[in-house]
Design a protein around this motif. Structure first.
Motif, PDB file in Angstrom:
ATOM      1  N   ILE A 879     -51.259 -35.036 -77.605  1.00 25.92           N
ATOM      2  CA  ILE A 879     -51.059 -34.107 -76.416  1.00 25.92           C
ATOM      3  C   ILE A 879     -50.616 -32.639 -77.385  1.00 25.92           C
ATOM      4  O   ILE A 879     -50.738 -31.621 -76.908  1.00 25.92           O
ATOM      5  N   ARG A 880     -49.640 -33.002 -78.040  1.00 26.08           N
ATOM      6  CA  ARG A 880     -48.876 -31.740 -78.942  1.00 26.08           C
ATOM      7  C   ARG A 880     -49.925 -30.767 -79.549  1.00 26.08           C
ATOM      8  O   ARG A 880     -49.720 -29.744 -79.529  1.00 26.08           O
ATOM      9  N   HIS A 881     -50.909 -31.450 -80.215  1.00 23.32           N
ATOM     10  CA  HIS A 881     -52.251 -30.911 -80.955  1.00 23.32           C
ATOM     11  C   HIS A 881     -52.877 -30.231 -80.021  1.00 23.32           C
ATOM     12  O   HIS A 881     -53.255 -29.069 -80.303  1.00 23.32           O
ATOM     13  N   GLU A 882     -53.161 -30.733 -78.853  1.00 27.76           N
ATOM     14  CA  GLU A 882     -53.910 -30.192 -77.729  1.00 27.76           C
ATOM     15  C   GLU A 882     -53.004 -28.838 -77.289  1.00 27.76           C
ATOM     16  O   GLU A 882     -53.784 -27.543 -77.145  1.00 27.76           O
ATOM     17  N   ILE A 883     -51.918 -29.016 -77.284  1.00 25.77           N
ATOM     18  CA  ILE A 883     -50.811 -27.756 -76.748  1.00 25.77           C
ATOM     19  C   ILE A 883     -50.977 -26.607 -77.729  1.00 25.77           C
ATOM     20  O   ILE A 883     -51.252 -25.300 -77.340  1.00 25.77           O
TER      21      ILE A 883
END
Length: 962
Positions: A879-883
């Motif tokens: 999710i951090r990479h998506e952010i």
């Protein structure tokens, strides 16, 4: 310190391996990750030396599951299950086996959490909505709550609501009819003392002779009489009084709806709708009122809203009333629900339907008519002229009657005036009525129930006045008329279960709401008749097994908490807070210092704390926290000194709500004691203390214990709970008493906080088994592994997100706060977006925006293996990479997988999905782990604002679900 490891366990300690998630190899890997050589070293680095226990607990050895079942079976055998006619709000019931097996004994229902994430809770939300609809239909009023703790506490909430909404603003009297159940009067008086209300108990008709803001009536009353209160209520309304009414849920099937008489609030226990007596609980209370009082409703309300695709969706309505927002201004403490039991009651109504319920209620009433007619024919003096299921009478020879009842293993209600009572229920047969004739009349009476029934069928019965018979239809909604075969019912329950994410699917990493394993072996005994079918007011010698279990559990909790005594009555954590504060209040009063009413509460405290202080009649003064999230000692000392003459207590949470072992906790206790106050230590975070330190050793005076968290009782979708309090010796004389059952060590006039003497005693076997099986070694290891798991999560997530607070050596206790505020500032992605995106990865979100807005608080518990922790961590990293793709501008702020999460089947079937800048695969299968075990949310993100502006809290047309 424990000096225990999983590799040193003996064969009979196998349960420890079953309960603790990470095996020895996984623990070694995680210890290496966090930079510790052993669990003991990690513990020494986390926990301040001054508060570490000098010796292990005295709980005893660990046991295998077989040994545990054998031991608790021996306790169960000491309970004597008799035929009960005691009534007084507790009745025998037949739990439909399809509900017993598929709900009460099903982890898909009992391990679910409170539906704060409604997109993955649509199943239990529908079941609760059914409960609200059932409550509305039977009472005739407009708006129902999602359940309260029991009938007596619902009465106290009704009194508080009456005061809030009554237009008789100068009145300070709450009038209680003298035919209300005594345990209800007891709890109401306790709450009234806190609020400064005057309670007058007397004949219902005399309420009009007093200047009242509210009145409490019972329908039917404790003697069995059915009163028509229409004229009385009209007179009370002219006086601007609010009329509250306790009602029997089964009788409402055949009796005139209370709203027709003019009642403003109606409540009662739903126990006899398929929930065992359980020696007093847990049972759901229903609570219904007028629409204009919706902003003053206690507890939770489930409402109908819509999702981002415009489809119907359910949610908890009016969530702005939650304690973490309104704090001491809250209407009540939000932790006041019994969702699992409300669901059972709603499924009971769905399974039987209106015609089935009528059959059950009419049969109960007909058997009561047969009994009454026979008794009257033999000259027995009945105290009540009308009845549904309860008769009160006198006989010439009380001793002979009691002897016959005892010989037959039958319990009657024995009143102080020498009269007797019998309350019939759905388990009673014609043979039971014949036996009652023998017991009450003696041998040779010559009565035959069948002959009496023939007479009644020919002549009719006037035991329910014609004006009080129900004429209105109820439960006409398709949901209550569709699932009457076991096949259909089983599938309906399964369909709802499939919409909900519970612990049987994945970890639920809620900060401060410990969601650990609720082992099957711990759950088994609660269904045994010896525990399930005991009446709380039975002769206590019949409950030797319960008494022994409760005493041993209390002894263990005394050892674990470092206190001197435990009160088992509070039936939720919130009730425990309330009960602990009452003990403090009565202690001060006993010393002539009743003016002490200031409760200091740090900014970081649980939201339930200020609400509980308000319910206990205290004034909340907030103290500051420093930049590290710890209690600001200078501010605390200053305020304690300024308010020394009025200081009642401080309420602190330890380890802190920020998940840190504060170094100054003993200083906090010392400051408060210096100025004459008491220390209330919130037990929500006991999972980081057991076997390592304890509230009593730290220096606190009282704590509640969340048995539904630390000691393995499951959450049940938002209840049941148990919140017993541990107290130091000087507070022990001031814990809750009970007006019906004398409690050891508690004065009868102390006042009750729950309807039953031991609260929800029916679930205490769960915590007994948990402690018995783990023993000293397992309990201590559990705490240490809980801290290891938390630090492993914090270490790995800390490489991708800021971790807001840390303690000694940069370590945390049992939970960590992931700070998402910088990301929100940088690219507009919110904590809500992350929470909903976690649903797509198959996880329930951590605690959102508490205790710090814009954050997620994670508590992994000792029951989760490294494999599951890694799966959660990997999801958060992904999710951090998506952010990052939003940050870089690759995805627009308002068109990315986080913004649209959670994703449903409807999303990926929509041709318009092609317009999004990410593909369907990423939306719903963002990782290999998800592909292997996909959980599908059934609705998209729900519109909370629409739901609050268009409040609708009953069943919608069945077509909306299809």
């Amino acid at each position: 310190m424990s000096k225990y490891t999983l590799t040193q366990l003996e064969q009979h300690e196998e349960f420890i391996r079953r309960h603790i998630g990470p095996d020895a190899g996984e623990q070694a890997e995680m210890l290496a990750c966090v930079g510790a050589a052993s669990l003991d070293e990690l513990t020494e680095r986390i926990v301040p030396p001054a508060i570490r226990l000098p010796a292990p607990l005295s709980v005893g050895p660990s046991y295998s599951e077989a040994e545990g079942l054998s031991a608790i079976r021996a306790l169960a055998s000491r309970n004597k299950v008799c035929k009960n006619y005691i009534g007084m709000g507790y009745y025998g019931t037949e739990v439909p086996k399809v509900i017993l097996r598929n709900v009460l004994e099903n982890p898909g229902w009992y391990t679910a959490y409170t539906p704060y994430q409604p997109e993955i809770a649509q199943g239990r939300l529908e079941a609760i909505l059914n409960f609200q609809h059932l409550s509305i239909d039977l009472t005739g009023l407009d708006l129902a709550s999602a359940s309260l703790l029991d009938e007596a506490t619902a009465a106290a909430e009704a009194m508080a609501l009456a005061k809030r909404v009554s237009k008789a603003k100068k009145a300070n009297v709450f009038y209680v009819a003298d035919d209300v159940f005594p345990q209800t009067v007891d709890v109401v008086k306790t709450r009234a003392r806190c609020f400064g209300f005057e309670v007058i108990v007397g004949p219902a008709a005399e309420a009009v002779n007093h200047d009242v803001f509210g009145v409490l009536l019972q329908y039917t009353n404790r003697w069995g009489e059915i009163g028509d209160y229409t004229d009385l209520i009209a007179q009370l309304h002219e006086m601007k009084a609010v009329v509250t009414m306790a009602a029997d849920i089964m009788s409402l099937v055949v009796l005139r709806a209370p709203a027709v008489m003019g009642a403003d609030v109606v409540f009662g226990s739903a126990q006899r709708f398929g929930v065992p007596m359980g020696f007093g609980g847990p049972h759901a209370a229903f609570f219904v009122t007028r629409d204009e009082y919706k902003r003053s409703m206690p507890g939770r309300i489930i409402g109908v809203s819509k999702d981002s695709r415009g489809n119907r969706a359910l949610r908890m309505a009016m969530q702005t009333r939650e304690q973490h927002i309104r704090r001491e201004k809250a209407n009540s403490n939000i932790c006041t629900a019994q969702v699992l039991l409300a669901n059972m009651a709603s499924f009971y109504a769905v399974y039987h339907g209106p015609e089935g319920l009528k059959c059950i209620a009419q049969r109960i009433h007909r058997l009561t008519d047969i009994l009454a007619t026979g008794l009257k024919s033999k000259g027995i003096d009945l105290k009540n002229a009308s009845w549904f299921d309860t008769l009160t009478f006198t006989v010439a020879d009380n001793a002979a009657l009691l002897a016959r009842a005892t010989a037959a293993d039958v319990n009657l209600r024995c009143d102080a005036d020498g009269s007797f009572g019998v309350s019939l229920d759905e388990t009673i047969t014609r043979a039971d009525v014949a036996q009652l004739f023998d017991i009450i009349l003696g041998a040779g009476h010559g009565l035959k129930p069948g002959l009496i029934d023939e007479v009644l069928l020919a002549t009719g019965s006037g035991s329910i006045p014609a004006s009080l018979r129900r004429k209105s239809e109820f439960l006409t909604h398709p949901t209550f008329n569709r699932y009457h075969s076991e096949t259909e019912m089983m599938r309906y329950i399964k369909r709802l279960e499939s919409k909900d994410l519970a612990l049987n699917h994945s970890m639920i990493s809620l900060g401060s709401c410990t969601m650990k394993l609720n082992a099957a072996v711990e759950m088994l005994p609660i269904s045994w008749p010896e525990f399930a079918n005991m009446h709380p007011f039975c002769p206590q010698q019949q409950a030797e097994g319960y008494q022994a279990l409760i005493r041993q559990l209390a002894d263990w909790l005394v050892d674990i908490t470092g206190y001197d005594a435990v009160c088992m009555q509070p039936n939720s954590g919130a009730q425990g807070e309330y009960a602990g504060l009452l003990a403090i209040r009565q202690y001060h009063e006993s010393r002539g210092e009743g003016h002490r009413n200031i409760c200091l509460i740090p900014q970081s405290a649980h939201g339930t704390n200020p609400a509980s202080a308000q319910l206990a009649g205290m004034k909340v003064v907030v103290t500051a926290c420093d930049k590290l999230g710890n209690v600001d000692l200078d501010d605390l000392r200053t305020k304690a000194a300024e308010m020394a003459d009025s200081l009642a207590c401080v309420m602190i949470t330890y380890p802190s709500t920020h998940g840190v072992y504060e170094e100054t906790v003993r200083d906090i206790c010392g400051i408060i004691h210096q100025y004459g106050g008491q220390v209330y230590l919130d037990g929500a975070n006991m999972n980081a203390q057991v076997g390592i330190t304890s509230p009593g050793y730290i220096g606190a005076d009282v704590s509640h214990l969340n048995l539904h968290k630390t000691f393995a009782i499951p959450h049940g979708g938002g209840g049941p709970g148990m919140g017993p309090i541990g107290v130091k010796a000087h507070l022990a004389p001031f814990v809750a008493g009970h007006s019906v059952v004398a409690l050891e060590g508690a004065a009868k006039d102390n006042g009750a906080v729950s309807a039953a003497p031991y609260g929800s005693a029916g679930i205490l076997p769960i915590s007994w088994m948990y402690i018995y099986l783990l023993g000293t070694k397992g309990l201590t290891l559990s705490t240490q592994v809980a801290m290891l798991n938390a630090n492993y999560v914090a270490k790995r997530l800390g490489e991708h997100y800021p971790i807001l607070y840390r303690g000694r050596d940069g370590l945390i206790a049992h939970e960590c706060i992931v700070d998402l505020r910088p990301l929100k500032e940088a690219c507009g992605v919110t904590e809500m977006d992350v929470a909903k995106r976690l649903n797509d990865y198959g996880f329930h979100a951590p605690t959102m925006s508490f205790p710090v807005a814009g954050t997620l608080m994670v508590e992994p518990t000792e029951s989760e293996s490294k494999v599951e922790l890694d799966r959660f961590i990997d999801a958060m990293i992904a999710i951090r990479h998506e952010i990052a793709r939003v940050e870089s501008g690759q995805w627009p702020v308002d068109n990315n997988p986080l913004h649209h999460a959670p994703h449903t089947l409807a999303d990926i079937m929509d041709p318009a999905f092609d317009q999004r800048p990410y593909d369907r695969q990423l939306a719903v299968f963002p990782s290999d782990a998800v592909k292997a075990n996909k959980f599908w949310p059934t609705v998209n993100r729900i519109d909370d604002v629409y739901g609050d502006r268009n409040l609708f809290c009953a069943c919608v047309p069945i077509s909306d679900y299809e």
